[in-house]
Design an enzyme around this catalytic site. Structure first.
Site, PDB file in Angstrom:
ATOM      1  N   LYS A  14       0.777  -1.045  -0.075  1.00 23.31           N
ATOM      2  CA  LYS A  14       0.027  -0.131  -0.148  1.00 23.31           C
ATOM      3  C   LYS A  14       1.072   1.176   0.022  1.00 23.31           C
ATOM      4  CE  LYS A  14       1.056   1.108   4.411  1.00 23.31           C
ATOM      5  NZ  LYS A  14       1.881   2.261   4.867  1.00 23.31           N
ATOM      6  N   ASP A 148      -0.935  -1.779  10.301  1.00 22.03           N
ATOM      7  CA  ASP A 148      -1.071  -1.732   8.760  1.00 22.03           C
ATOM      8  C   ASP A 148      -1.708  -3.182   8.349  1.00 22.03           C
ATOM      9  OD1 ASP A 148      -0.283   0.563   8.203  1.00 22.03           O
ATOM     10  OD2 ASP A 148       1.767   0.145   7.799  1.00 22.03           O
TER      11      ASP A 148
END
Length: 311
Positions: A14, A148
């Site tokens: 990401k 995350d």
């Protein structure tokens, strides 16, 4: 009893297209307000049942990549191993597993590669051991592994608050195309945060806890207007990353000069992400950066799905 077939799972890296960071909290963390975007650069984890109770791990580079894997732990400190252990503890499954990880997301690059490994391991072990956990249950477990990890399960676009683990899905009506330039070195996330805190302290600026992201960036992503989005990209940690690695400023300047709409350091760095107008523009920018600077430049797209079992 026959052994279960191996389970192969892919999970995306990401970038943070917007990353606001508050001051240090008493628990040592920082509150953030982030917009996460999952990109088409995937970690791959294959879970294979063992005949004993051990949880083991191996790591390899993806095709055409040459990351230095020496710094990746192959013991209980590996986040994917911790994910497997968490599934085993919560499900009560007695069997061991071997996790074979194929790395494609830059290591220590601010793109959540280790978190993607953990997310893939959660999905793979849950399926291998037939736990019956739902995606929401796995996301609930993921938060205990790292901020995350839930997003690597979620994928797509999401707003992250708290330490980044309180996720709210966001819309993106069309694909966006980027070029990633990974560095040949990593940056320590705690060190980047520490430098950011020090830079702010020198200026007498202690930011409040961010409670929301800017509406303009969500509007740009929802509409698919990359030119509007280019004016919204922001990372509170970028200055600190450049302080530790000044060459990142040169890469940012070069990318913009070669046609990127905008660029930013991804998360704590040192990967740099450039936004482009479309697929062809991303391919052309990647080629120019490779030719001019001799850097690795990876055209990618997003948003993409989160951790998923592959056939």
């Amino acid at each position: 009893m026959s052994r279960a077939r191996p389970v192969r799972v892919m999970a995306p890296g990401k970038i943070n297209v917007s990353f606001r960071v508050g001051g240090p909290r008493p628990d040592g963390y920082h509150s953030v307000a982030s917009v996460y975007l999952a990109l088409s650069l995937y970690e791959e984890v294959t879970a294979t049942a063992r005949d004993d109770e051990a949880i083991t791990v191996s790591v390899r580079n993806g095709a055409g990549l040459d990351f230095d894997l020496d710094g990746i732990p192959l013991d209980a400190s590996n986040l994917a191993v911790q994910a497997a252990e968490l599934i085993r503890e919560t499900s009560g499954h007695p069997q061991g597993v071997h996790l074979d990880i194929t790395k494609r997301v830059p290591i220590a690059g601010g793109m959540g590669g280790g978190s993607a490994d953990a997310a893939a391991a959660l999905v793979a072990c849950s399926a291998l051991w037939n736990t019956g956990y739902s995606r929401d249950e796995l996301i609930g477990l993921a938060g205990g592994l790292g901020a995350d990890v839930p997003f690597a399960l979620h994928g797509g676009v999401a707003v992250g608050l708290g330490v980044g683990d309180r996720l709210t899905p966001a819309l993106a009506r069309s694909e966006m195309h980027w070029v990633l330039v990974p560095a040949s070195f990593g940056l320590s996330t705690p060190k980047v945060y520490a430098v950011a805190d020090d830079l702010r302290a020198r200026r007498g600026h202690v930011p409040d806890e961010p409670e929301q992201v800017e509406p303009a960036i969500l509007q740009a992503m929802q509409s698919g207007d990359v030119h509007q989005l280019a004016g919204c990209l922001h990372n509170d940690l970028q200055e600190a990353a450049i302080e530790l690695a000044p060459e990142l400023a040169d890469i940012l300047e070069l990318g913009r000069a070669e046609g990127a709409l905008a660029g930013l350091v991804s998360g704590s760095g040192p990967t740099v992400a450039f936004l482009t107008a479309g697929r062809q523009e991303a391919a052309e920018l990647g080629q120019r950066l490779s030719d001019v600077a001799g850097v690795v430049a990876l055209p990618v797209r997003g948003p993409v799905h989160g951790a998923r079992i592959m056939a």
